[in-house]
Design an enzyme around this catalytic site. Sequence first.
Site, short mmCIF file in Angstrom:
data_model
loop_
_atom_site.label_atom_id
_atom_site.label_comp_id
_atom_site.label_asym_id
_atom_site.label_seq_id
_atom_site.Cartn_x
_atom_site.Cartn_y
_atom_site.Cartn_z
N LYS A 130 70.76 18.29 80.23
CA LYS A 130 70.92 18.74 81.62
C LYS A 130 72.35 18.43 82.02
CE LYS A 130 68.48 20.60 84.94
NZ LYS A 130 67.31 21.50 84.88
N ASP B 200 70.14 26.22 87.26
CA ASP B 200 69.20 25.33 87.96
C ASP B 200 69.59 25.45 89.44
OD1 ASP B 200 67.06 23.12 87.52
OD2 ASP B 200 68.46 22.13 88.85
P1 NDP Z 1 67.76 27.48 93.78
O1 NDP Z 1 69.10 26.89 93.98
O2 NDP Z 1 67.64 28.94 93.50
O3 NDP Z 1 66.84 27.17 95.05
C1 NDP Z 1 66.57 25.85 95.43
C2 NDP Z 1 65.78 25.88 96.73
O4 NDP Z 1 65.32 24.57 97.02
C3 NDP Z 1 66.59 26.33 97.91
O5 NDP Z 1 65.75 26.96 98.84
C4 NDP Z 1 67.13 25.02 98.46
O6 NDP Z 1 67.48 25.04 99.84
C5 NDP Z 1 65.95 24.09 98.25
N1 NDP Z 1 66.46 22.72 98.04
C6 NDP Z 1 67.27 22.29 97.06
N2 NDP Z 1 67.55 20.98 97.20
C7 NDP Z 1 66.91 20.60 98.31
C8 NDP Z 1 66.80 19.38 99.00
N3 NDP Z 1 67.42 18.27 98.54
N4 NDP Z 1 66.03 19.34 100.10
C9 NDP Z 1 65.39 20.48 100.55
N5 NDP Z 1 65.46 21.66 99.95
C10 NDP Z 1 66.20 21.73 98.86
O7 NDP Z 1 67.07 26.60 92.62
P2 NDP Z 1 65.84 26.97 91.69
O8 NDP Z 1 64.86 27.79 92.43
O9 NDP Z 1 66.37 27.45 90.41
O10 NDP Z 1 65.22 25.52 91.41
C11 NDP Z 1 64.20 24.93 92.22
C12 NDP Z 1 63.51 23.82 91.47
O11 NDP Z 1 62.94 24.36 90.25
C13 NDP Z 1 64.42 22.68 91.00
O12 NDP Z 1 63.67 21.48 91.01
C14 NDP Z 1 64.74 23.05 89.56
O13 NDP Z 1 65.11 21.93 88.79
C15 NDP Z 1 63.39 23.61 89.13
N6 NDP Z 1 63.44 24.47 87.96
C16 NDP Z 1 64.20 25.61 87.93
C17 NDP Z 1 64.21 26.42 86.82
C18 NDP Z 1 64.93 27.72 86.79
O14 NDP Z 1 64.71 28.49 85.84
N7 NDP Z 1 65.74 28.05 87.77
C19 NDP Z 1 63.46 26.05 85.60
C20 NDP Z 1 62.60 24.89 85.76
C21 NDP Z 1 62.63 24.13 86.89
P3 NDP Z 1 69.02 25.02 100.26
O15 NDP Z 1 69.55 26.37 99.86
O16 NDP Z 1 69.04 24.78 101.72
O17 NDP Z 1 69.66 23.90 99.49
#
Ligand code: NDP
Length: 453
Positions: A126, A166
């Site tokens: 990561k 991510d």
């Molecule tokens: P994105 O950046 O596309 O979206 C993240 C979302 O979560 C946004 O809506 C963001 O809001 C919100 N968010 C992030 N950090 C926080 C926080 N500290 N508090 C509140 N809201 C938060 O990321 P992904 O959708 O790709 O990832 C989401 C989750 O899925 C993560 O845990 C990631 O590790 C996991 N994941 C992703 C994969 C992938 O293929 N993308 C694979 C496996 C797991 P804001 O824009 O306001 O920050």
Amino acid sequence: MKNDTSDILAKVKAKNPAEPEFHQAVQEVLESLALVLERHPEYRAAKILERMIEPERVIMFRVPWRDDQGNLHVNRGFRIQMNSAIGPFKGGLRFHPSVNLGILKFLAFEQVFKNALTTLPMGGAKGGSDFDPKGKSDMEVMRFCQAFMSELFRHIGPNTDIPAGDIGVGAREIGYLFGMYKRLRNEFTGVMTGKGLTWGGSVIRPEATGYGAVYFADEMLKTRNENLKGKTCLVSGSGNVAQYTIDKLIELGSRAVTLSDSAGYIYDEAGITSEKLAFVMDLKNVRRGRIAEYADKFKSAVYTPADPALDHNPLWDHKAQCAFPSATQNEINAQDASNLLKNGVYVVSEGANMPTTIEGVNQFLAAKILYGPGKAANAGGVATSGLEMAQNSMRISWTREEVDTRLYNIMKTIHEVCYRTAEKYGTPGNYVNGANIAGFLKVANAMMDQGLV
Ligand code: NDP
């Protein structure tokens, strides 16, 4: 054996202070592994656990870049190459102001188990930076990505380490990062996944994590002769994972009613339809706006701003049967878990990594609900990255149907392996034990075969 694992955890805490998320991820795995270590003393003799907890390599570097006004900024870049026993390092890059060494170590540690579960030959890694892409222009993001890659490129490669996206790293960032890698190396290889479709990307990769989390939930429901049709679902986040979770839920006839970002959440009693989801995708992926706008556009929705003074997240306090946490780590605490159970939720499929605290997980396990931990439920993303790597190596592109069928079969297999492993170790229905033990055994056996390296 319990004393043995407690001793390892105490040493991890002493050796890696100020890394609470890493301690939490290790603790959860160690609690499951006590069951295996009793049956297999050879892993203790070979100090497999101690070796899995220590990253093979940690790279930490300076990322200086210039904003549109000409001001200089210095961020910190990381790559944690955790374990390469079963394949080259593989795992996403996260750009978010909260990023630090401990958070990336927890994510890299989880990734080792997750990648092992996919059945594909991928080690765990990561990386990322404390850079915040929010509010930055495309040119600023490009300059940051180029500066980041100008150091990272010497540590990665298609047979060494293959990063992906991510939080904060989507199609735009992958494009800039890949472009810089190609320029520096003068080679066009599948060094990253999540690439654009015209330059080596795979269909279904953007959809894969969300679709996979829904497939996993459906597999869990099948064990009770049920399915997702007609079920009300709470979804957090509004990024990549949340969007495609909702896309698949709509297709399967479920009613998703929530979405969030770090500023607040919306509750849409009428349900999020395909048209509303298209609005969210444009809002988040193109206009890069806030989820509050959803409630301005659709009158059936209510927006609630985030309140840091609250001891719980009100998103998890609505009547529903299913929950898909898809934002970030520890977004479901003990109070949230108890609210979910009180409101009738009995399926939790984690799209995010480690979104539930240990106290919350223990409540789900005690209530014997269908609880799919992230390292199993969200493995569809990295699995499809593995399929992208396979297509790149063979220089071919599979169709949407082919990739989706492979993704579906991988999620079905992961579910089956977790289910059977939990049963074999005397804890039927406990997918946490199933995922931790099955992932551990695959990596541990490879490490045993390869000697002391
Ligand atoms: P994105 O950046 O596309 O979206 C993240 C979302 O979560 C946004 O809506 C963001 O809001 C919100 N968010 C992030 N950090 C926080 C926080 N500290 N508090 C509140 N809201 C938060 O990321 P992904 O959708 O790709 O990832 C989401 C989750 O899925 C993560 O845990 C990631 O590790 C996991 N994941 C992703 C994969 C992938 O293929 N993308 C694979 C496996 C797991 P804001 O824009 O306001 O920050």
